[in-house]
Write a protein that holds these residues in place. Structure first.
Motif, PDB file in Angstrom:
ATOM      1  N   LYS A   1      35.451  56.200  38.638  1.00 53.67           N
ATOM      2  CA  LYS A   1      34.987  55.820  37.359  1.00 53.67           C
ATOM      3  C   LYS A   1      36.244  55.471  36.384  1.00 53.67           C
ATOM      4  CE  LYS A   1      30.606  57.898  37.268  1.00 53.67           C
ATOM      5  NZ  LYS A   1      29.561  58.795  36.575  1.00 53.67           N
ATOM      6  N   LEU A   2      37.143  56.449  36.216  1.00 53.83           N
ATOM      7  CA  LEU A   2      38.434  56.343  35.587  1.00 53.83           C
ATOM      8  C   LEU A   2      39.088  55.118  36.075  1.00 53.83           C
ATOM      9  CD1 LEU A   2      38.933  60.089  35.068  1.00 53.83           C
ATOM     10  CD2 LEU A   2      38.315  58.526  33.324  1.00 53.83           C
ATOM     11  N   LEU A   3      39.368  55.063  37.263  1.00 53.85           N
ATOM     12  CA  LEU A   3      40.111  54.022  37.956  1.00 53.85           C
ATOM     13  C   LEU A   3      39.629  52.713  37.566  1.00 53.85           C
ATOM     14  CD1 LEU A   3      41.300  55.540  41.195  1.00 53.85           C
ATOM     15  CD2 LEU A   3      42.947  55.040  39.375  1.00 53.85           C
ATOM     16  N   GLU A   4      38.392  52.628  37.683  1.00 55.32           N
ATOM     17  CA  GLU A   4      37.704  51.258  37.458  1.00 55.32           C
ATOM     18  C   GLU A   4      37.548  50.923  36.088  1.00 55.32           C
ATOM     19  OE1 GLU A   4      32.966  49.276  37.400  1.00 55.32           O
ATOM     20  OE2 GLU A   4      33.236  51.621  37.821  1.00 55.32           O
ATOM     21  N   GLU A   5      37.724  51.940  35.072  1.00 54.66           N
ATOM     22  CA  GLU A   5      37.893  51.457  33.697  1.00 54.66           C
ATOM     23  C   GLU A   5      39.367  50.797  33.483  1.00 54.66           C
ATOM     24  OE1 GLU A   5      35.969  51.571  30.950  1.00 54.66           O
ATOM     25  OE2 GLU A   5      34.269  51.734  32.330  1.00 54.66           O
ATOM     26  N   ASP A   6      40.282  51.593  34.312  1.00 56.14           N
ATOM     27  CA  ASP A   6      41.772  51.265  34.116  1.00 56.14           C
ATOM     28  C   ASP A   6      42.025  49.693  34.759  1.00 56.14           C
ATOM     29  OD1 ASP A   6      42.458  53.228  32.574  1.00 56.14           O
ATOM     30  OD2 ASP A   6      43.389  54.199  34.409  1.00 56.14           O
ATOM     31  N   TYR A   7      41.331  49.398  35.784  1.00 56.39           N
ATOM     32  CA  TYR A   7      41.635  48.239  36.737  1.00 56.39           C
ATOM     33  C   TYR A   7      40.499  47.093  36.484  1.00 56.39           C
ATOM     34  CZ  TYR A   7      45.481  50.616  38.663  1.00 56.39           C
ATOM     35  OH  TYR A   7      46.479  51.255  39.095  1.00 56.39           O
ATOM     36  N   LYS A   8      39.410  47.398  35.852  1.00 61.11           N
ATOM     37  CA  LYS A   8      38.571  46.253  35.786  1.00 61.11           C
ATOM     38  C   LYS A   8      38.622  44.931  35.292  1.00 61.11           C
ATOM     39  CE  LYS A   8      35.609  47.854  32.208  1.00 61.11           C
ATOM     40  NZ  LYS A   8      34.125  48.434  31.704  1.00 61.11           N
ATOM     41  N   GLN A   9      39.788  45.042  34.118  1.00 59.98           N
ATOM     42  CA  GLN A   9      40.201  43.921  33.579  1.00 59.98           C
ATOM     43  C   GLN A   9      41.091  43.085  34.409  1.00 59.98           C
ATOM     44  OE1 GLN A   9      39.048  42.965  30.348  1.00 59.98           O
ATOM     45  NE2 GLN A   9      37.835  44.738  30.697  1.00 59.98           N
ATOM     46  N   LEU A  10      41.902  43.534  35.511  1.00 64.38           N
ATOM     47  CA  LEU A  10      42.866  43.039  36.342  1.00 64.38           C
ATOM     48  C   LEU A  10      42.262  42.365  37.588  1.00 64.38           C
ATOM     49  CD1 LEU A  10      45.634  45.758  36.016  1.00 64.38           C
ATOM     50  CD2 LEU A  10      45.467  43.482  34.814  1.00 64.38           C
ATOM     51  N   PHE A  11      41.184  43.088  38.061  1.00 62.84           N
ATOM     52  CA  PHE A  11      40.586  42.619  39.320  1.00 62.84           C
ATOM     53  C   PHE A  11      39.102  42.341  39.305  1.00 62.84           C
ATOM     54  CE2 PHE A  11      44.085  45.536  40.261  1.00 62.84           C
ATOM     55  CZ  PHE A  11      44.987  44.681  40.774  1.00 62.84           C
ATOM     56  N   GLN A  12      38.613  41.502  40.065  1.00 69.43           N
ATOM     57  CA  GLN A  12      37.189  41.069  39.947  1.00 69.43           C
ATOM     58  C   GLN A  12      36.553  41.931  41.052  1.00 69.43           C
ATOM     59  OE1 GLN A  12      35.869  38.613  38.493  1.00 69.43           O
ATOM     60  NE2 GLN A  12      37.895  38.156  37.546  1.00 69.43           N
ATOM     61  N   LEU A  13      35.507  42.434  40.686  1.00 69.98           N
ATOM     62  CA  LEU A  13      34.770  43.516  41.274  1.00 69.98           C
ATOM     63  C   LEU A  13      33.630  42.922  42.271  1.00 69.98           C
ATOM     64  CD1 LEU A  13      34.081  46.172  38.534  1.00 69.98           C
ATOM     65  CD2 LEU A  13      35.653  46.297  40.287  1.00 69.98           C
ATOM     66  N   ASP A  14      33.533  41.802  42.026  1.00 65.55           N
ATOM     67  CA  ASP A  14      32.228  40.900  43.025  1.00 65.55           C
ATOM     68  C   ASP A  14      33.072  40.513  44.192  1.00 65.55           C
ATOM     69  OD1 ASP A  14      34.049  38.727  41.900  1.00 65.55           O
ATOM     70  OD2 ASP A  14      31.974  38.038  41.176  1.00 65.55           O
ATOM     71  N   GLY A  15      34.239  40.576  44.666  1.00 69.15           N
ATOM     72  CA  GLY A  15      34.924  39.936  45.731  1.00 69.15           C
ATOM     73  C   GLY A  15      34.679  40.796  46.939  1.00 69.15           C
ATOM     74  N   GLN A  16      34.841  40.224  48.043  1.00 67.25           N
ATOM     75  CA  GLN A  16      34.756  41.123  49.545  1.00 67.25           C
ATOM     76  C   GLN A  16      36.048  41.788  49.719  1.00 67.25           C
ATOM     77  OE1 GLN A  16      32.514  41.581  51.400  1.00 67.25           O
ATOM     78  NE2 GLN A  16      30.933  40.084  50.839  1.00 67.25           N
TER      79      GLN A  16
END
Length: 49
Positions: free
Chosen positions: A11-26
């Protein structure tokens, strides 16, 4: 050392990186390899504790 909950770390990593990477990609092959490396490192750490 306190117990680590891997889901909280994710969860912490997702918060840090969600602005940089798309979560819907394969996941790529590199993503899958990194997952296995992190998973095996986590298991080794748990055994050491």
């Amino acid at each position: 050392m306190d117990s680590v909950n891997p889901m909280n770390v994710l969860k912490l990593l997702e918060e840090d990186y969600k602005q940089l990477f798309q979560l819907d990609g394969q996941p790529s092959e590199a993503d899958k390899q990194l997952k296995e490396l992190v998973k095996s490192s986590s298991l080794a750490l748990e055994e050491d504790l």
